[in-house]
Design a protein around this motif. Structure first.
Motif, mmCIF file in Angstrom:
data_model
loop_
_atom_site.group_PDB
_atom_site.id
_atom_site.type_symbol
_atom_site.label_atom_id
_atom_site.label_comp_id
_atom_site.label_asym_id
_atom_site.label_seq_id
_atom_site.Cartn_x
_atom_site.Cartn_y
_atom_site.Cartn_z
ATOM 1 N N SER A 457 44.166 40.463 43.196
ATOM 2 C CA SER A 457 44.364 40.003 44.572
ATOM 3 C C SER A 457 44.482 38.496 44.601
ATOM 4 O O SER A 457 43.838 37.792 43.810
ATOM 5 N N ASP A 458 45.327 38.018 45.480
ATOM 6 C CA ASP A 458 45.469 36.582 45.716
ATOM 7 C C ASP A 458 45.811 36.360 47.177
ATOM 8 O O ASP A 458 45.705 37.281 47.991
ATOM 9 N N SER A 459 46.227 35.171 47.503
ATOM 10 C CA SER A 459 46.487 34.833 48.911
ATOM 11 C C SER A 459 47.673 35.591 49.486
ATOM 12 O O SER A 459 47.804 35.717 50.709
ATOM 13 N N THR A 460 48.560 36.116 48.615
ATOM 14 C CA THR A 460 49.743 36.842 49.111
ATOM 15 C C THR A 460 49.455 38.318 49.354
ATOM 16 O O THR A 460 50.261 38.995 50.010
ATOM 17 N N GLY A 461 48.347 38.837 48.797
ATOM 18 C CA GLY A 461 48.044 40.253 48.993
ATOM 19 C C GLY A 461 47.284 40.840 47.818
ATOM 20 O O GLY A 461 46.783 40.126 46.947
ATOM 21 N N THR A 462 47.215 42.165 47.801
ATOM 22 C CA THR A 462 46.441 42.896 46.796
ATOM 23 C C THR A 462 47.333 43.926 46.103
ATOM 24 O O THR A 462 48.142 44.592 46.770
ATOM 25 N N THR A 463 47.151 44.042 44.781
ATOM 26 C CA THR A 463 47.920 45.029 43.995
ATOM 27 C C THR A 463 46.940 45.949 43.266
ATOM 28 O O THR A 463 46.003 45.500 42.602
ATOM 29 N N VAL A 464 47.192 47.242 43.443
ATOM 30 C CA VAL A 464 46.430 48.250 42.690
ATOM 31 C C VAL A 464 47.364 48.840 41.649
ATOM 32 O O VAL A 464 48.453 49.326 41.987
ATOM 33 N N LYS A 465 46.930 48.800 40.371
ATOM 34 C CA LYS A 465 47.781 49.277 39.281
ATOM 35 C C LYS A 465 47.113 50.486 38.619
ATOM 36 O O LYS A 465 45.957 50.442 38.204
ATOM 37 N N LEU A 466 47.886 51.579 38.502
ATOM 38 C CA LEU A 466 47.432 52.778 37.804
ATOM 39 C C LEU A 466 48.266 52.957 36.544
ATOM 40 O O LEU A 466 49.488 52.913 36.590
ATOM 41 N N THR A 467 47.584 53.143 35.409
ATOM 42 C CA THR A 467 48.267 53.340 34.129
ATOM 43 C C THR A 467 47.835 54.699 33.572
ATOM 44 O O THR A 467 46.646 54.908 33.305
ATOM 45 N N PHE A 468 48.814 55.580 33.403
ATOM 46 C CA PHE A 468 48.526 56.908 32.833
ATOM 47 C C PHE A 468 48.868 56.886 31.357
ATOM 48 O O PHE A 468 50.034 56.757 30.980
ATOM 49 N N THR A 469 47.851 57.000 30.534
ATOM 50 C CA THR A 469 48.045 56.880 29.078
ATOM 51 C C THR A 469 48.417 58.199 28.431
ATOM 52 O O THR A 469 48.779 58.229 27.254
ATOM 53 N N LYS A 470 48.320 59.292 29.164
ATOM 54 C CA LYS A 470 48.689 60.604 28.609
ATOM 55 C C LYS A 470 49.600 61.339 29.560
ATOM 56 O O LYS A 470 49.554 61.157 30.746
#
Length: 470
Positions: A457-470
């Motif tokens: 998150s920063d002043s421009t907004g928030t990012t949620v990242k999902l990484t599927f390893t399988k």
């Protein structure tokens, strides 16, 4: 332990040292006496043989004069023949004796003991040791061959010089051994001290660990001790990590209990207050309807909290059966269900996603994205923006990012987002009806699918990242 090791090691060394010296000295004495014995036997045999030959010559010369030598004995001339042997050995520690029918004829022996048994068989010799006046002697007795078998030659060797030399050698060896033992004791103490020094430090460190100090010890030296020190440091670090981990877990549990109590207190207070209000106050139908609505709303909120807690426990325990899921279909389905809320805030949604297939539980994956998109909608103000992207990284892992241009989340709050009942903005969440369990559920779903959940998150907004390893 160090003192015991030192004493045992020193004792073992001293036993072997003095035992070895004693064995060598004893073997040396026995070997020396054995050599003297062999030499004495040779000389005794030489005397008997030589004297026998001399007597034979005299006997032959006087043959015409003496008919039976055996009965009459030897004369003076034959006795004098033995004197030459006395002269030969007078400068040596050798004493001789000549007996005729057990009667001493010639002798330089120190003593004629009654223990001397001269009744020997022909060609048989007797060897024995005797102590007289604190001196040790080797005796050899033997009779001459026939016809002079009535004559006995005694050979006596004085062993006192050899015994004295052996005693001097013992004193020298044991004196040297004593000096060596003292030096060894000092050197061994120093060696044991330096060998056990790391162990002493490890013991001190173990006591510190027992008191809560998990500092490492300095690793010096080589070999097994160094390996032990390294292993101990590793153990101390692991204990420290685990203790910190358990402390953190304990804090999280306490926070969970505190937050749960806080969450339950507000609706319960409202329910009790409005129930008491209905019971005691005279209300119009409109007031009763409004009060019962509030009671129902707060009851529904309690029901929602209990259901979410039940789901949280269920996700942690149950085993999942995974099927192939199309990510874009799940995301589009969720966006359709959020259409009214998105329109109310006039939020723009940009979907840049390909048809990726993952393996997982469809209901849980839908719950996962529903919670994340719901938080994004709550975070956005009117005319906000939400961008959803999916792509493969260099490891061929499928990644999904959900960005919103809402308020920035403080950095110190990001690590607490997946804790149950944790809120960045508590007032906003209460107004929106949230219980603070959504992201905790998301985290459990992610763990069940061997995925990775990351927030930025920063002043421009928030990012949620999902990484599927399988």
């Amino acid at each position: 332990m160090r003192l015991k090791t030192y004493l045992v090691t020193l004792l073992i060394f001293l036993i072997f040292l003095y035992g070895g010296i004693l064995f060598i000295l004893t073997f040396s004495l026995r070997d020396n006496i054995s050599n003297i014995k062999e030499r004495a036997l040779g000389e005794h045999y030489f005397i008997i043989s030589s004297y026998y030959n001399n007597l034979s010559h005299v006997e032959y010369r006087k043959k015409s004069e003496i008919d039976d030598k055996t009965n009459k004995g030897i004369d003076i001339e034959e006795k004098l023949l033995f004197d030459s042997y006395f002269i030969c050995y007078q400068k040596q520690p050798v004493y001789l004796g000549l007996l005729e029918n057990n009667v001493v004829i010639k002798s330089t022996l120190p003593n004629i003991s009654s223990d001397f048994n001269t009744n020997l068989d022909i060609n048989k010799r007797r060897v024995f040791y005797n102590t007289e006046n604190n001196k040790n002697y080797l005796y050899i007795l033997g009779n001459l061959p026939k016809p002079f078998h009535y004559l006995t030659v005694i050979y006596c060797y004085d062993l006192s010089a050899e015994i004295e030399n052996w005693n001097d050698m013992c004193k020298l060896f044991f004196s040297f051994s004593f000096i060596l033992s003292v030096i060894l004791a000092i050197v061994l103490y120093i060696v044991i001290y330096y060998i056990f020094k790391p162990l002493t430090e490890i013991t001190a460190a173990a006591e510190k660990i027992a008191k809560g100090d998990y500092s490492s010890i300095s690793v010096k030296g080589k070999g097994e001790i160094k390996k032990v020190a390294i292993s101990f440091n590793y153990m101390a670090d692991e204990i420290k990590k685990n203790i910190n981990k358990y402390i953190e877990i304990a804090k999280q549990k306490q926070n969970f209990i505190d937050n749960l109590a806080h969450e339950l207190r507000t609706p319960l207070t409202n329910i009790y207050g409005y129930a008491e209000y209905i019971q005691k106050a005279k209300l119009t139908e409109e007031d009763k309807f409004e009060s019962t609505n509030i009671i129902m709303s707060e009851s529904k909120r309690l029901q929602d909290i209990s259901q979410r807690l039940l789901k949280l426990a269920l996700y942690r325990e149950q085993d999942m059966k995974f099927n192939c899921i199309n990510l874009i279909d799940i995301i589009k389905k969720i966006l359709t269900s959020f259409k009214i809320r998105l329109n109310e805030k006039n939020i723009q949604v940009i979907l840049e996603s390909e048809d990726f297939i993952i393996k997982g539980d469809e209901a849980l994956i839908e719950c996962l994205f529903s919670n994340i998109i719901d938080n994004a909608v709550k975070a956005c103000d009117k005319n906000g923006k939400i961008i959803i992207k999916s792509f493969k990284d260099n490891n061929e892992y499928i990644n999904v990012t959900i960005y919103d241009n809402g308020k920035e989340i403080p950095k110190d709050a990001i690590k607490h987002l997946t804790e149950a009942f944790y809120r960045v903005d508590k007032s906003r969440n209460r107004e929106d009806g949230g219980a603070g369990i959504g992201l905790a559920l998301c985290n459990e779903i992610v763990l069940k699918h061997n995925a990775i959940l990351h927030f930025s998150s920063d002043s421009t907004g928030t990012t949620v990242k999902l990484t599927f390893t399988k």
